[in-house]
Design a protein around this motif. Structure first.
Motif, PDB file in Angstrom:
ATOM      1  N   UNK A  41       0.831  -1.206   0.000  1.00 15.20           N
ATOM      2  CA  UNK A  41       0.000   0.000   0.000  1.00 15.20           C
ATOM      3  C   UNK A  41       0.863   1.253   0.000  1.00 15.20           C
ATOM      4  N   UNK A  42       1.938   1.227   0.775  1.00 19.27           N
ATOM      5  CA  UNK A  42       2.824   2.385   0.805  1.00 19.27           C
ATOM      6  C   UNK A  42       3.489   2.637  -0.531  1.00 19.27           C
ATOM      7  N   UNK A  43       3.924   1.559  -1.182  1.00 17.97           N
ATOM      8  CA  UNK A  43       4.573   1.698  -2.489  1.00 17.97           C
ATOM      9  C   UNK A  43       3.583   2.153  -3.558  1.00 17.97           C
ATOM     10  N   UNK A  44       2.311   1.808  -3.391  1.00 17.50           N
ATOM     11  CA  UNK A  44       1.299   2.181  -4.378  1.00 17.50           C
ATOM     12  C   UNK A  44       0.771   3.598  -4.181  1.00 17.50           C
ATOM     13  N   UNK A  45       1.051   4.198  -3.022  1.00 15.31           N
ATOM     14  CA  UNK A  45       0.490   5.511  -2.710  1.00 15.31           C
ATOM     15  C   UNK A  45       0.969   6.579  -3.690  1.00 15.31           C
ATOM     16  N   UNK A  46       2.273   6.606  -3.959  1.00 15.58           N
ATOM     17  CA  UNK A  46       2.805   7.609  -4.879  1.00 15.58           C
ATOM     18  C   UNK A  46       2.250   7.406  -6.281  1.00 15.58           C
ATOM     19  N   UNK A  47       2.219   6.149  -6.735  1.00 12.37           N
ATOM     20  CA  UNK A  47       1.662   5.852  -8.052  1.00 12.37           C
ATOM     21  C   UNK A  47       0.209   6.293  -8.124  1.00 12.37           C
ATOM     22  N   UNK A  48      -0.538   6.063  -7.044  1.00 16.60           N
ATOM     23  CA  UNK A  48      -1.952   6.423  -7.034  1.00 16.60           C
ATOM     24  C   UNK A  48      -2.154   7.921  -7.234  1.00 16.60           C
ATOM     25  N   UNK A  49      -1.345   8.746  -6.584  1.00 15.05           N
ATOM     26  CA  UNK A  49      -1.484  10.197  -6.748  1.00 15.05           C
ATOM     27  C   UNK A  49      -1.168  10.634  -8.166  1.00 15.05           C
ATOM     28  N   UNK A  50      -0.148  10.037  -8.764  1.00 16.54           N
ATOM     29  CA  UNK A  50       0.204  10.409 -10.136  1.00 16.54           C
ATOM     30  C   UNK A  50      -0.844   9.889 -11.115  1.00 16.54           C
ATOM     31  N   UNK A  51      -1.403   8.722 -10.838  1.00 10.70           N
ATOM     32  CA  UNK A  51      -2.497   8.202 -11.675  1.00 10.70           C
ATOM     33  C   UNK A  51      -3.703   9.123 -11.578  1.00 10.70           C
ATOM     34  N   UNK A  52      -4.008   9.593 -10.376  1.00 10.94           N
ATOM     35  CA  UNK A  52      -5.105  10.542 -10.208  1.00 10.94           C
ATOM     36  C   UNK A  52      -4.840  11.803 -11.015  1.00 10.94           C
ATOM     37  N   UNK A  53      -3.604  12.301 -10.939  1.00 11.00           N
ATOM     38  CA  UNK A  53      -3.236  13.510 -11.682  1.00 11.00           C
ATOM     39  C   UNK A  53      -3.415  13.305 -13.188  1.00 11.00           C
ATOM     40  N   UNK A  54      -2.895  12.189 -13.695  1.00  8.25           N
ATOM     41  CA  UNK A  54      -2.997  11.916 -15.137  1.00  8.25           C
ATOM     42  C   UNK A  54      -4.441  11.674 -15.540  1.00  8.25           C
ATOM     43  N   UNK A  55      -5.203  11.002 -14.691  1.00  9.84           N
ATOM     44  CA  UNK A  55      -6.603  10.718 -15.008  1.00  9.84           C
ATOM     45  C   UNK A  55      -7.403  12.003 -15.166  1.00  9.84           C
ATOM     46  N   UNK A  56      -7.184  12.965 -14.285  1.00 14.17           N
ATOM     47  CA  UNK A  56      -7.902  14.236 -14.374  1.00 14.17           C
ATOM     48  C   UNK A  56      -7.563  14.960 -15.673  1.00 14.17           C
ATOM     49  N   UNK A  57      -6.280  14.939 -16.035  1.00 12.91           N
ATOM     50  CA  UNK A  57      -5.876  15.589 -17.284  1.00 12.91           C
ATOM     51  C   UNK A  57      -6.499  14.881 -18.480  1.00 12.91           C
ATOM     52  N   UNK A  58      -6.464  13.551 -18.470  1.00 12.10           N
ATOM     53  CA  UNK A  58      -7.009  12.773 -19.591  1.00 12.10           C
ATOM     54  C   UNK A  58      -8.521  12.961 -19.695  1.00 12.10           C
ATOM     55  N   UNK A  59      -9.203  13.108 -18.573  1.00 12.87           N
ATOM     56  CA  UNK A  59     -10.647  13.329 -18.613  1.00 12.87           C
ATOM     57  C   UNK A  59     -11.002  14.607 -19.368  1.00 12.87           C
ATOM     58  N   UNK A  60     -10.102  15.589 -19.368  1.00 12.62           N
ATOM     59  CA  UNK A  60     -10.344  16.824 -20.124  1.00 12.62           C
ATOM     60  C   UNK A  60      -9.952  16.683 -21.595  1.00 12.62           C
TER      61      UNK A  60
END
Length: 321
Positions: A41-60
């Motif tokens: 979970x700790x290792x996935x936390x950073x990836x999750x934030x960047x995935x969230x960031x990219x997802x928001x951009x891609x949604x636009x």
């Protein structure tokens, strides 16, 4: 009908995640240990934030390939401002809190520049942010002199090392940010605007939505999220080197596409994106425990992206028929 397809996809992802956990528990004795699950979970936390960031951009309807470089450069700038000259810092020795604020500010500045290039100057998002990736990567190597920053203040490790109710603070932070993003996208007019911008920008303009301002703001927010993700990576590794974030964008797109974020824009949910992160994190953890070489894991990411894209295309054709 679209809502039913989304829920069905999320159910499939959840089922796949449960199945993968069961397989891991049966095939790898150390998989279900407390230490391994917390580390996962700790290792996935950073990836999750960047995935969230990219997802928001891609949604636009846009892309930001520079996020992986933001993961490295933003915390590096903050660390150099805090560290003494004797430890390869700039010698300014800012307070740790000011250094952390600088990390977020650098991420916001990078996002602002990306928005300027894509929204205002109307450059191709892929090419412009790819160029930014290269520029930022060069700046990181130059700032760190190609080495590793070791003498970082404890505050830079806090998100990854501080335990709250048995889990790293970063995990709770990711859960809160994803919940907030999911709520905004589903219930707030700003979230509905983001979907409309990505799905039909002409209709968004006609509806009076400030397309450029919202898209630009999403780029800034993505930069901030990536900078915090970089801070979590720094704390998890315990140091900061010139390669931090390098190649991360492949895992980011793999998780986002696997989670149902459409690369055409306007479609996808935060729950799906989070399930994509967890599914990818569990898969990588199992492959790592099985001592599979890193280059094979990268190849698997590519297969996941292609498979998810083909599945999405076949699903959309069936929906049209």
């Amino acid at each position: 009908m679209r809502g039913e397809r989304v829920r069905r996809r999320e159910l499939v992802l959840l089922s796949a995640l449960v199945l993968l956990i069961v397989v891991g528990a049966l095939s790898t004795p150390g998989f279900l240990t407390k230490a391994n699950l917390i580390g996962l979970l700790g290792a996935s936390a950073a990836l999750a934030l960047v995935v969230l960031a990219e997802s928001l951009v891609v949604l636009t309807g846009q892309f930001d390939l520079s996020l992986e470089s933001t993961v490295g450069l933003a915390p590096a700038v903050g660390a150099l401002l805090v560290m003494p000259a004797a430890s390869a810092g700039l010698g300014s020795q800012w307070p740790a809190v000011a250094g952390l604020l600088a990390v977020v500010a650098v991420g916001a500045l990078i996002g602002f520049i990306n928005g300027l290039l894509v929204v205002r100057l109307r450059l191709n998002a892929c090419i412009a942010t790819l160029a930014m990736l290269i520029v930022l990567r060069g700046m990181l190597v130059g700032a760190t002199r190609g080495g590793t920053l070791l003498d970082l203040p404890p505050a830079f490790f806090a998100p990854a090392t501080t335990m709250v109710f048995g889990l790293p603070l970063a995990v709770w932070l990711v859960a809160a940010v994803f919940a907030a993003a999911a709520w905004v996208l589903r219930y707030h007019r700003l979230g509905r605007a983001v979907y409309l911008i990505g799905g039909n920008p002409q209709a968004a303009h006609a509806a009076g939505i400030r397309v450029e301002r919202i898209t630009w703001s999403v780029f800034v927010l993505a930069g901030v999220l990536a900078s915090v993700g970089g801070l979590i990576v720094t704390g998890y590794v315990g140091a900061l080197n010139a390669n931090q974030g390098n190649g991360m964008i492949f895992a980011v797109f793999a998780a986002a596409v696997l989670g149902g974020i459409s690369l055409e824009g306007g479609r996808g949910t935060m729950l799906g994106a989070l399930l994509g992160v967890l599914l990818l994190g569990v898969a990588q953890n199992l492959l790592t425990l099985a001592q599979v070489p890193l280059f094979w894991i990268q190849a698997i990411y590519g297969v996941i992206i292609l498979g998810a894209l083909m599945t999405a295309r076949l699903t959309s054709r069936k929906g049209q028929n």
